[in-house]
Write an enzyme that holds these catalytic residues in place. Structure first.
Site, PDB file in Angstrom:
ATOM      1  N   ALA A   1       0.963  -1.173  -0.050  1.00  0.00           N
ATOM      2  CA  ALA A   1       0.084  -0.152  -0.073  1.00  0.00           C
ATOM      3  C   ALA A   1       0.689   1.331  -0.002  1.00  0.00           C
ATOM      4  CB  ALA A   1      -0.771   0.176   0.992  1.00  0.00           C
ATOM      5  N   CYS A   2       0.708   2.193   0.752  1.00  0.00           N
ATOM      6  CA  CYS A   2       1.189   3.463   0.803  1.00  0.00           C
ATOM      7  C   CYS A   2       2.655   3.277   1.281  1.00  0.00           C
ATOM      8  CB  CYS A   2       0.523   4.471   1.563  1.00  0.00           C
ATOM      9  SG  CYS A   2      -1.122   4.909   0.853  1.00  0.00           S
ATOM     10  N   SER A   3       3.192   2.370   1.836  1.00  0.00           N
ATOM     11  CA  SER A   3       4.592   1.867   2.509  1.00  0.00           C
ATOM     12  C   SER A   3       5.312   1.176   1.345  1.00  0.00           C
ATOM     13  CB  SER A   3       4.569   1.483   3.520  1.00  0.00           C
ATOM     14  OG  SER A   3       4.163   2.024   4.937  1.00  0.00           O
TER      15      SER A   3
END
Length: 374
Positions: A155-157
């Site tokens: 995801a956003c990481s």
């Protein structure tokens, strides 16, 4: 074991801008159409009417003023509310690979390197265009890189997690240099029909070249350390996947797009991210308030970044110079946000300055990369 550095970065910016005002006008037209269609059910109490969105509220609540998108006509069509993207034949370069190649070439140019210098490609993003073949292998082929490629999704990481994999490969000697690329076509999995999140995301692609320090140009960023952490949470979720058809799940179901419990995310992730970075820095003999010149944080929400920075800085005052903000221009670009901040705001620092690239998102997942300029 080799010393590792980030030696170049690249940024692809889509051709179209959607302002808050344009987005709100489109969404409010959709809400009016919905309310008219379900007028009887709303009057009887069987359905709730959709309230209007507000451009001023969006900016005050998030810090977002606009976003870049690959296609805007479909997004702004109140009878559609998602982009018009053309399916390409299998023998043509895919859209995700196309924007990845653009960002990758810019990162290579910034590092003063060519595809012949690269041994691997990691495509790290919050969503992949397809299940297989891997996007990274298509990107590798389009760039003419010999070696390996693989996809990652955290995801956003995804960007910081990808950087750690590249760093480990180079430290161990299995690669000389690795491109970590983050093509984020968020407009395709954004819930433009949901007032609570219709303004959050934008499209973009970033890339960084990670390589051996002894091969790096002057002014590169030595990687002092990386740290990853995950804690399971359903507060950010997207249920779209290959099993939907076999489950007879509704393909247009609300849960097949981005969903979040925003207040819970804010409350839970902010202290986790601040503690993660503080602990990481302490393990390297550094103090979060006094030894770090700049924080390049995930760009999800202005208030979130300000709170995290204040926790890290202690009594020191928050400033955009210490923790640059780019989400006013780009909105939330998932895994690419912290890399955009790094790309846009690292050239002015001097040799010896320490910085932290940090991302946080669904999972929950948090990744930090501590770097020092040479």
């Amino acid at each position: 074991m080799h010393t590792v550095a980030i030696t170049g970065s690249g940024l692809y910016i889509p051709p179209h801008i959607i302002t808050n005002e344009e987005l709100v006008e489109s969404y409010n037209a959709y809400a009016d159409l919905y309310n008219a269609e379900h007028e009887a059910a709303i009057a009887s109490g069987q359905r709730e009417p959709l309230p209007h969105s507000n451009a001023a509220f969006i900016e005050s609540a998030s810090g977002i003023k606009q976003r870049y998108v690959i296609e805007k006509e479909g997004i702004l069509n109140p009878k559609r509310l998602h982009p018009y993207l053309q399916e390409r034949p299998n023998d043509s370069l895919s859209l995700m690979a196309e924007i990845a190649v653009d960002a990758a070439r810019k990162a290579l140019a910034d590092a003063g390197k060519t595809p012949a210098d690269v041994d691997g490609v990691i495509c790290s993003a919050s969503n992949m265009q397809r299940a297989y073949p891997a996007m990274a292998v298509e990107i590798q082929s389009a760039l003419g890189i010999e070696g390996f490629g693989f996809d990652m999704n955290v995801a956003c990481s995804s960007a910081t997690f990808g950087i750690e994999q590249a760093v480990n490969a180079i430290r161990s000697g299995t690669a000389r240099s690795v491109l970590v690329i983050n093509p984020e076509i968020t407009s395709a999995h954004q819930a433009w029909l949901d007032r609570d999140c219709h303004f959050i995301f934008g499209d973009v692609c970033t890339a960084v070249l990670v390589e051996r320090m002894d091969k790096a140009k002057p002014g590169s960023w030595e990687v002092l350390g990386t740290k990853l952490a995950t804690v399971f949470s359903n507060n950010i979720r997207n249920n779209f996947g290959f099993m939907n058809r076999s489950e007879d799940a509704a393909p247009e179901g609300r849960d097949k797009l981005f969903m979040q419990e925003g207040r819970k995310v804010f409350k839970e992730v902010c202290p986790m991210a601040a503690a993660h970075m503080s602990t990481h820095l302490e393990s390297l003999g550094l103090n979060s308030a006094n030894d770090v010149r700049r924080y390049w944080l995930h760009q999800a929400n202005l208030s979130m970044n300000q709170l995290i920075a204040k926790k890290l800085l202690g009594s020191k005052e928050f400033s955009a110079d210490v923790a640059p903000i780019i989400l006013d221009e780009f909105a939330n670009t998932a895994s690419a946000g912290s890399i955009i901040a790094f790309h846009r705001h690292n050239k002015d620092l001097k040799a010896g300055d320490v910085g932290v690239i940090c991302s946080f998102g669904a999972g929950y997942s948090i990744g930090s990369v501590v770097v020092r300029k040479h």
